[in-house]
Motif scaffolding. Structure first.
Motif, mmCIF file in Angstrom:
data_model
loop_
_atom_site.group_PDB
_atom_site.id
_atom_site.type_symbol
_atom_site.label_atom_id
_atom_site.label_comp_id
_atom_site.label_asym_id
_atom_site.label_seq_id
_atom_site.Cartn_x
_atom_site.Cartn_y
_atom_site.Cartn_z
ATOM 1 N N GLY A 8 41.923 43.284 43.316
ATOM 2 C CA GLY A 8 41.726 41.933 42.811
ATOM 3 C C GLY A 8 40.466 41.713 42.013
ATOM 4 N N VAL A 12 35.788 37.964 34.641
ATOM 5 C CA VAL A 12 36.122 36.561 34.406
ATOM 6 C C VAL A 12 34.933 35.881 33.734
ATOM 7 N N SER A 17 37.863 31.917 38.593
ATOM 8 C CA SER A 17 38.172 32.231 39.988
ATOM 9 C C SER A 17 38.789 33.610 40.098
ATOM 10 N N LEU A 18 38.606 34.213 41.252
ATOM 11 C CA LEU A 18 39.244 35.478 41.576
ATOM 12 C C LEU A 18 39.598 35.479 43.050
ATOM 13 N N GLU A 19 40.635 36.217 43.384
ATOM 14 C CA GLU A 19 40.948 36.432 44.797
ATOM 15 C C GLU A 19 40.977 37.922 45.052
ATOM 16 N N GLN A 81 38.836 34.346 48.562
ATOM 17 C CA GLN A 81 39.079 33.477 47.417
ATOM 18 C C GLN A 81 37.728 33.000 46.892
ATOM 19 N N VAL A 117 33.428 43.116 40.393
ATOM 20 C CA VAL A 117 33.601 41.757 39.863
ATOM 21 C C VAL A 117 32.518 41.536 38.816
#
Length: 121
Positions: A8, A12, A17-19, A81, A117
């Motif tokens: 995931g 971004v 948002s990312l999960e 989340q 991320v």
């Protein structure tokens, strides 16, 4: 053998948002606490959130309003989340689980390999 696999992560823009998801597999009798950590370049690994097998959870400040941890015991899965991301959230995110591989065996901490991320301005 026990394995934790995160997924995931990605890139971004700020405000996005990312999960993240982490699944445990292998020889598992029980899983107690599962959690998420992150490590940015040049910094120590830091705790983000923990969740016990009864659903009791804790998100470390100052992320309480943006991050939510959840868990599915049947799937041996823990999710994170993340909302309203900013560049300071860029890091490698790691899953950790305390796992017992046999009845009466020891509780052993396991780590996933991490998922990147990246949040751009």
């Amino acid at each position: 053998q026990v394995r934790l696999v995160e997924s995931g992560g990605g890139a971004v823009q700020s405000g996005g948002s990312l999960e993240l998801s982490c699944v445990a597999s292998g020889t598992i009798w029980s899983i107690s606490i599962m959690g998420w950590y992150r490590q940015a370049p040049g910094k120590e690994r830091e705790l983000i959130a923990l969740i016990d097998n009864d659903g009791t959870s804790q998100v470390v400040s100052p992320n309480k309003d943006r991050f939510t941890i959840s868990r599915n015991n049947l799937q041996k899965r823990v999710n994170l989340q993340m909302t309203n991301l900013n560049p300071e959230d860029s890091a490698v995110y790691f899953c950790k689980a305390i796992i017992r591989s046999r009845r009466g065996g020891p509780n052993v901490p396991y780590w996933g390999q991490g998922t990147q991320v990246t949040v751009s301005p």
